[in-house]
Design an enzyme around this catalytic site. Structure first.
Site, mmCIF file in Angstrom:
data_model
loop_
_atom_site.group_PDB
_atom_site.id
_atom_site.type_symbol
_atom_site.label_atom_id
_atom_site.label_comp_id
_atom_site.label_asym_id
_atom_site.label_seq_id
_atom_site.Cartn_x
_atom_site.Cartn_y
_atom_site.Cartn_z
ATOM 1 N N ASP A 143 0.841 -1.195 0.000
ATOM 2 C CA ASP A 143 0.000 0.000 0.000
ATOM 3 C C ASP A 143 0.880 1.250 0.000
ATOM 4 O O ASP A 143 1.990 1.241 0.544
ATOM 5 C CB ASP A 143 -0.908 0.014 1.240
ATOM 6 C CG ASP A 143 -2.139 -0.860 1.045
ATOM 7 O OD1 ASP A 143 -2.424 -1.245 -0.100
ATOM 8 O OD2 ASP A 143 -2.822 -1.170 2.041
ATOM 9 N N ASP A 157 1.723 3.714 1.698
ATOM 10 C CA ASP A 157 1.868 4.418 2.971
ATOM 11 C C ASP A 157 3.034 3.809 3.737
ATOM 12 O O ASP A 157 3.743 2.924 3.240
ATOM 13 C CB ASP A 157 0.577 4.381 3.796
ATOM 14 C CG ASP A 157 0.115 2.970 4.121
ATOM 15 O OD1 ASP A 157 0.887 2.010 3.898
ATOM 16 O OD2 ASP A 157 -1.020 2.814 4.611
#
Length: 828
Positions: A102, A104
């Site tokens: 992801d 992040d």
């Protein structure tokens, strides 16, 4: 061969669909014409537990804290061993790797840590997937970046994980042990770098409510007649007048009545002393980050933050919205061109409101949300170009999709324009004020009018004390004349602060600067990202409820702390209960992700902080609970232990307090214990005085007389001489008394004791007396006799001038002696 490593199976499948076919399913991976796609299950590597660094840490002991790993260890999670082996085999076969975590901090770490664990040296690219629709995936795959560009993001995530381990493992143990010393045997206190300050917000808010004392105050609203119409204005008392409190509220009813009577007297002419009309505009609200979506959904629909996250995740996996765990509220300009297709799809999504609003959309309008400088790894949550059918969605999905879609459509509406009018009236040398607002162009607000009343109802608990109107005022100008027509007194009462709900607590975590203690830190932290992350805040709140530190109450599900929450917060120092330090650390973690600061620097600070707080845990003050409060120190409770001579009871506050007493039918003989405390010559000494200090004091006092407790020995007619007792005193001199006592008490503990000494520095040192040889000849048999008199010392064989006898190691506090009978004390 190119190998894609996705964060989870669903993401892996979507990537594979967008690569050239055919797609062949295999065990744990997919083969395509453009490479192989495999996946993880989130973090498939876990951090080592303390006892995996050293088996001694399996038992919780204050003397082992803090636990600081010299080399950080990771282990493959047992449930992920098969998939890990598949990923490892594929890495061995491939030529190039594409990191598909992801976009992040955590997403970066969970793939990187696997590559680092396996010592990967092969080239690694990074694919940034902010949405899972085909167009977004293909676009991201055509714009791969070097994974090395995200090294700082990985370091930030690693720093966060290790800091959480240091705080959680050490302080949870330290303060749980402190609680158990106070008699809270079954209580485990989970302490977290973010979790604890969050809980403290709720505890402090509850205490503000408990200690709140309502104050009655009085306001006067008057009606004035102008040539163009009547309007209401509120009296503003002068701050020099009597009857006001510290916040300039009139709390004296008599003065209010006198003022109202004065206003009603002739003459009643007043004047417009100030008139200001300003044209203002309100820009479109920014699209949603996860936190802002959670807060609004909580207010409008009563959804818990975790429900919002889970629902947003489902919409993302259905390719209908972009990545949900975003902390960004801005959009990249390269997606501006998608607006026509997205708006067209929203008109056909099956919601009448969205369809009706599309007529007011201008896809050429560019709001402040389109700002590349505000974009990092991800952007705000918006609808994708995939057409949605809201009729087939669940209620939660439909409501959230509506909010996200409305927030996106608002970016293509005009700004909201209005006139702000402020009026001041001077009447009888007193000031009255009124304000008004005239709408010029609703703009984007046309989509929010329906929700306005509902939001106002939701916020009724926070009724403002400001009584000025916000409606339309008649046309007027400065120096116009007005006439006082009537007035009325309104009695009001100050209200306590409102309890947190899950949504407002989450908002508090994000806007943490409002709750910091240090004024300087408050300024510094105003622009930081709060405490916790978009992905973890909801989980933290939910965990505190699940662990029964908070409970939900009432229709609005207000969060109320439990007794365990008060116990924990009261025991901890301010460094852990106020968010100042945690918020600063979060800011440093964010800075680290941008290249400012290093992992080692951050962890050094965390280690020092951990050591400091572990030290404070030893003096933590907690309410003592239980039936068997220690009669000596009153800070611990008597707990049952098994010694060499059977059961006895010792203070949980050991070694600070060495109180022991006999077992009587499965309970401590408190009467006997209290009697012994009362008889003791050391009764006035504080419990924290060390054994060696007591021995020195006793030695200085010169105990030379024949002890009355030596009854058994005296019956033989051959009692110990004064020299014998001096030798006894010398044998257990101050220099070695404390070490001997600690070793003796260790043998009482239920867990397996350590035998002997571990290194030369730990070896007991005996005094240089004529009986030194006898002390060195100590055998296991000498350790097995607990003194029946004081139940605190052991009996030791002493070879005196008049023959062998047995004396207590607790001398001079206990002066019992016993005859020797074939190498054993004569106890009967």
């Amino acid at each position: 061969m190119r190998l894609y490593i996705a964060e989870k199976p669903s993401m892996g499948r979507e990537i594979a669909k967008c690569l050239k076919g055919p797609v062949r399913r295999c065990d744990g991976y997919l083969e395509t014409g453009e490479g192989v796609v495999t996946w993880l299950f989130g973090h498939i590597l876990r951090q080592a537990e303390p006892d995996e660094y050293d088996p001694k840490y399996k038992r919780w002991r204050a003397e082992d804290l803090p636990i600081i790993p010299q080399q950080w260890k990771l282990f493959v999670d047992k449930s992920c061993e098969k998939q890990f082996a598949i990923v490892k085999g594929l890495i061995d076969r491939c030529d190039e790797i594409v990191h598909g975590g992801d976009p992040d901090r955590e997403g970066q770490l969970l793939v990187d840590e696997v590559l680092d664990y396996l010592g990967n040296k092969k080239p690694v690219k990074r694919i940034l997937l902010n949405a899972l629709d085909e167009a977004s995936i293909k676009k991201a795959n055509a714009n791969l970046r070097e994974n090395s560009e995200f090294f700082n993001l990985k370091q930030s995530a690693l720093a966060r994980a290790r800091a959480d381990w240091l705080i959680g493992m050490n302080l949870s143990r330290a303060y749980t042990l402190a609680a158990r010393r106070a008699g809270h045997d079954k209580l485990v206190l989970p302490i977290g770098r973010v979790k604890t300050p969050t809980l403290s917000l709720v505890v402090r808010r509850e205490r503000e409510i408990e200690n709140f004392k309502p104050v009655d105050y009085y306001t006067i609203k008057a009606e004035f007649a102008h040539a163009n119409g009547t309007f209401a204005a509120q009296w503003k008392p002068k701050d020099t007048m009597a009857g006001l409190d510290s916040e300039n509220r009139l709390i004296d009813k008599k003065i209010a009545e006198e003022k109202l009577a004065e206003f009603q007297q002739e003459p009643r002419e007043g004047v417009i002393s100030a008139y200001q009309k300003t044209k203002k505009q309100e820009p479109q609200p920014l699209p949603f980050s996860l936190s802002s979506l959670q807060v609004l959904a909580g207010k409008m629909f009563g959804y818990a933050p975790q429900v919002v996250l889970d629902t947003a995740q489902k919409l993302y996996e259905k390719k209908l919205t972009t990545y949900p765990r975003s902390d960004c509220e801005y959009l990249p300009t390269n997606q501006f061109g998608d607006a026509v297709k997205i708006i067209t799809n929203l008109a056909q999504a099956g919601d009448e409101r969205l369809a009706g609003w599309t007529s007011g959309v201008d896809t050429k309008t560019k709001s402040r949300a389109w700002n590349d400088k505000k974009i990092s790894a991800h952007h705000a949550i918006i609808p994708t170009t995939v057409k949605a059918n809201m009729q087939t969605m669940t209620t939660e999905e439909r409501n959230l999709y509506f909010l996200i879609a409305r927030g996106y459509m608002a970016q293509f509406y005009p700004v909201h324009l209005y006139d702000q009018t402020k009026v001041e009236v001077t009447y009888k040398d007193e000031l009255f004020t009124a304000s008004g607002r005239t709408e010029r162009d609703l703009g984007w607000k046309v989509m929010y009018q329906a929700a306005k009343k509902k939001t106002a109802d939701d916020d009724s608990d926070n009724e403002s004390d400001n009584e000025e109107n916000d409606g339309t005022l008649p046309a007027m100008k400065k120096k116009d004349s007005v006439t006082y027509e009537k007035g009325a007194i309104t009695q009001r009462a100050t209200k306590p602060p409102v309890r947190f709900t899950e949504s407002t607590l989450l908002a508090g975590m994000k806007e943490i600067h409002k709750y910091v203690k240090n004024p300087e830190a408050k300024k510094q932290l105003k622009d930081v990202y709060g405490i916790g992350t978009e992905a973890t805040r909801a989980t933290i709140i939910e965990d505190l409820v699940k662990r029964k530190f908070m409970q939900k109450q009432g229709k609005k599900k207000y969060l109320v702390p439990t007794p365990a929450a008060y116990l924990l917060v009261d025991a901890l120092p301010d460094e852990m209960t106020y968010p100042d330090s945690t918020a600063i650390w979060e800011d440093k973690l964010h800075s680290m992700s941008e290249g400012d600061g290093t992992l080692d620097e951050f962890l050094r600070g965390q280690i020092e902080f951990t050591k400091k707080l572990c030290g404070k845990a030893g003096n933590a003050q907690m309410e003592v609970t239980g039936d068997n409060v220690c009669p000596r120190c009153h800070s611990g409770v008597l707990t049952q232990r098994k010694g060499k001579n059977g059961l006895f009871w010792g203070c949980s506050n050991y070694p600070k307090c060495r109180m022991t007493c006999n077992d009587k039918d499965g309970k401590p003989d408190l009467e006997d214990a209290k009697a012994r405390v009362a008889r003791s010559v050391r009764t006035s000494a504080p419990a924290a005085v060390s054994a060696s200090q007591l021995a020195r004091q006793s030695s200085a006092a010169g105990y030379k007389t024949r002890p009355m407790a030596a009854v058994a020995y005296a019956q033989s007619g051959n009692g110990p001489s004064a020299q014998d007792m001096a030798d006894l005193n010398s044998l257990f001199a101050a220099a070695d008394y404390e070490a001997q006592m600690a070793a003796d008490m260790a043998s009482y503990e239920a867990a397996q004791p350590k035998r002997g000494w571990q290194n030369w520095g730990d070896k007991p040192k005996f005094s240089a007396s004529p009986l030194e040889k006898a002390a060195k000849e100590k055998t296991q048999a000498n350790d097995k006799y607990l003194c029946p008199k004081c139940r605190e010392g052991h009996l030791r064989l002493i070879r005196g001038k008049n023959g062998a006898f047995w004396g207590c190691t607790n001398y001079p506090r206990c002066t019992a002696t016993f005859d020797d009978s074939k190498g054993a004390p004569l106890l009967s």
